[in-house]
Design an enzyme around this catalytic site. Structure first.
Site, PDB file in Angstrom:
ATOM      1  N   LEU A 125      -8.317 -12.080  19.875  1.00 19.30           N
ATOM      2  CA  LEU A 125      -7.810 -11.134  20.864  1.00 19.30           C
ATOM      3  C   LEU A 125      -7.569 -11.841  22.205  1.00 19.30           C
ATOM      4  O   LEU A 125      -6.513 -11.714  22.810  1.00 19.30           O
ATOM      5  CB  LEU A 125      -8.796  -9.976  21.053  1.00 19.30           C
ATOM      6  CG  LEU A 125      -8.433  -8.912  22.108  1.00 19.30           C
ATOM      7  CD1 LEU A 125      -7.163  -8.166  21.703  1.00 19.30           C
ATOM      8  CD2 LEU A 125      -9.586  -7.932  22.309  1.00 19.30           C
ATOM      9  N   GLU A 127      -6.829 -14.459  25.231  1.00 20.11           N
ATOM     10  CA  GLU A 127      -5.882 -15.532  25.509  1.00 20.11           C
ATOM     11  C   GLU A 127      -6.251 -16.218  26.824  1.00 20.11           C
ATOM     12  O   GLU A 127      -7.111 -15.742  27.560  1.00 20.11           O
ATOM     13  CB  GLU A 127      -4.456 -14.974  25.575  1.00 20.11           C
ATOM     14  CG  GLU A 127      -3.998 -14.340  24.263  1.00 20.11           C
ATOM     15  CD  GLU A 127      -2.548 -13.872  24.305  1.00 20.11           C
ATOM     16  OE1 GLU A 127      -1.868 -14.108  25.324  1.00 20.11           O
ATOM     17  OE2 GLU A 127      -2.104 -13.267  23.307  1.00 20.11           O
ATOM     18  N   SER A 132     -10.575 -10.124  30.128  1.00 15.15           N
ATOM     19  CA  SER A 132     -10.860  -8.686  30.160  1.00 15.15           C
ATOM     20  C   SER A 132      -9.576  -7.855  30.083  1.00 15.15           C
ATOM     21  O   SER A 132      -9.583  -6.723  29.608  1.00 15.15           O
ATOM     22  CB  SER A 132     -11.626  -8.331  31.435  1.00 15.15           C
ATOM     23  OG  SER A 132     -12.860  -9.021  31.472  1.00 15.15           O
ATOM     24  N   THR A 158     -14.072 -17.894  17.985  1.00 13.57           N
ATOM     25  CA  THR A 158     -15.132 -18.378  17.105  1.00 13.57           C
ATOM     26  C   THR A 158     -14.535 -18.689  15.735  1.00 13.57           C
ATOM     27  O   THR A 158     -13.823 -17.866  15.163  1.00 13.57           O
ATOM     28  CB  THR A 158     -16.242 -17.319  16.977  1.00 13.57           C
ATOM     29  OG1 THR A 158     -16.722 -16.988  18.278  1.00 13.57           O
ATOM     30  CG2 THR A 158     -17.400 -17.842  16.144  1.00 13.57           C
ATOM     31  N   GLU A 363     -17.420 -10.725  24.002  1.00 12.86           N
ATOM     32  CA  GLU A 363     -17.185  -9.346  23.540  1.00 12.86           C
ATOM     33  C   GLU A 363     -17.298  -8.323  24.675  1.00 12.86           C
ATOM     34  O   GLU A 363     -17.828  -7.228  24.507  1.00 12.86           O
ATOM     35  CB  GLU A 363     -18.104  -8.994  22.364  1.00 12.86           C
ATOM     36  CG  GLU A 363     -17.850  -9.887  21.162  1.00 12.86           C
ATOM     37  CD  GLU A 363     -18.450  -9.387  19.877  1.00 12.86           C
ATOM     38  OE1 GLU A 363     -18.521  -8.161  19.676  1.00 12.86           O
ATOM     39  OE2 GLU A 363     -18.843 -10.226  19.059  1.00 12.86           O
TER      40      GLU A 363
END
Length: 379
Positions: A125, A127, A132, A158, A363
């Site tokens: 997700l 970049e 955020s 990861t 996350e």
């Protein structure tokens, strides 16, 4: 309310504890020093059922719930948080995204390999310019007949190098539109899909973090997860569960650091008695134990809601925020209790300290958790 772990949870925790002692502890120092990602350990974790914890048995998984999942991540992270982080990312992000939003054919195609540890999963997700602000992503997917052409890059991923398959969110609409992103599954070896720079990190060094690069990467529409434009919405739901796993990771770090400090304080003598006999040290230990207990309750409450398929956004954000900040405080105090030895690699305190900080960032940062919490309590 029942605060006692079930017999199953205790057995699962014992299994994870044995696994960590046998297969992880001997390599901790070497992996941390060299930043080695020990793929063979994750294959072995698959044999134990730790790579498909939440996956139904019919798809090759363990068919367990979130309380058992927390126990596994926690016990592994007491020994090496970087391995706990990788197990969590594989389960909560990549595998769970496909499990939650894939159709029957997609589930049969990818889930059994992920759940058994035959394949390692990645999830993309973030970049370079969008941490955020995920809605501002630049990676695009353009429709071309029955295919999609992806261009762009993801970072801080990861298993970005060792992953066999990745769930990737790409922009299929206008930048900033929450309905303008779509999720795709991309297998390693797909033309135009490659890995980039591997990050040299402060902590969590055995958990591989790298770029994913897409250069005219052509994938079939059958690799799309869910409706076009649903990728960002899906990701937010996936992160709700992922934050529980970061809470579990934080608990493992804190408990590992606390146990190391407690043991050291009983063995280290000054002025003719163990340093645990001094109020300055015993009060630190009391505060550490209390904060761990509070975080434990928050994380397991979120797990209970998740198991019941109830809304968990608020509770998972609270659990992640508190547990992650708590583990930084506890690991910091563990170093302090060890004194000068806490600053050396001869004792485990310094590694828990280095590893802990990631929990407040990955996350969703602590600041983003506060945004989520505020938004929910002000509805």
């Amino acid at each position: 309310m029942n605060f006692e772990p079930s017999e199953t949870q205790n057995l699962v925790a014992e299994s994870a504890r044995d696994f960590a002692e046998q297969y992880i502890r001997p390599g901790v120092a070497q992996w941390d020093e060299t930043q080695e990602f020990p793929v063979e350990v994750f294959k072995k974790a698959g044999e134990y059922g730790f790579m498909g914890v939440l996956v139904p048995e019919s798809l090759g998984g363990s068919g367990m719930g979130y309380h058992e999942y927390i126990a596994i991540i926690e016990e592994i992270s007491k020994v090496d948080p970087s391995i706990g982080l990788s197990v969590a990312a594989h389960n909560s992000l990549c595998t769970n995204h496909i499990l939650s939003f894939g159709d029957d054919e997609q589930l049969q195609r990818w889930i059994p390999k992920l759940a058994t540890g035959e394949w390692i999963g990645a999830w993309g997700l973030t970049e370079h310019n969008t941490g955020s602000d995920a809605g501002g992503m630049n990676t695009t997917a353009k429709k071309d007949g029955d295919y999609w052409i992806l261009n762009g890059a993801k970072n801080f991923i990861t298993h970005g190098i060792s992953g066999d398959v990745a769930v990737v969110i790409a922009r299929t609409g206008e930048k900033g539109d929450s309905r303008g992103m779509t999720a795709f599954v991309i297998e390693k070896g797909t033309p135009g899909f490659s890995s980039g720079k591997k990050e040299n990190k402060l902590g969590m060094r055995a958990s591989e973090t790298a770029e994913l690069i897409f250069q005219d990467c052509r994938i079939p529409d059958e690799n799309r997860l869910g409706p076009i434009g649903d990728g960002f919405i899906q990701s937010m739901k996936i992160l709700d569960g992922g934050r529980i796993s970061i809470g579990a990771l934080s608990l493992g770090i804190a408990k590992g650091a606390y146990q190391a400090a407690l043991q050291y304080s009983k063995e280290r003598e000054q002025f003719g008695k163990p340093i645990s006999a001094f109020q300055g040290i015993s009060f630190k230990l009391a505060e550490m134990a209390t904060e761990i207990e509070a975080a434990d309750l928050l994380v397991h409450k979120a797990a209970s809601l998740k198991n019941q398929s109830k809304p968990v956004t608020l509770q998972s954000a609270m659990a992640k925020m508190y547990a992650s900040e708590m583990c930084v405080r506890v690991s910091n105090e563990a170093v302090q209790i060890h004194g000068g030895y806490g600053y050396t690699k001869d004792f485990p305190a310094e590694k828990f300290y280095r590893d802990s900080k990631l929990c407040t960032i990955g996350e969703g940062t602590t600041e983003i958790q506060k945004v989520v919490i505020a938004k929910n309590i002000l509805k």
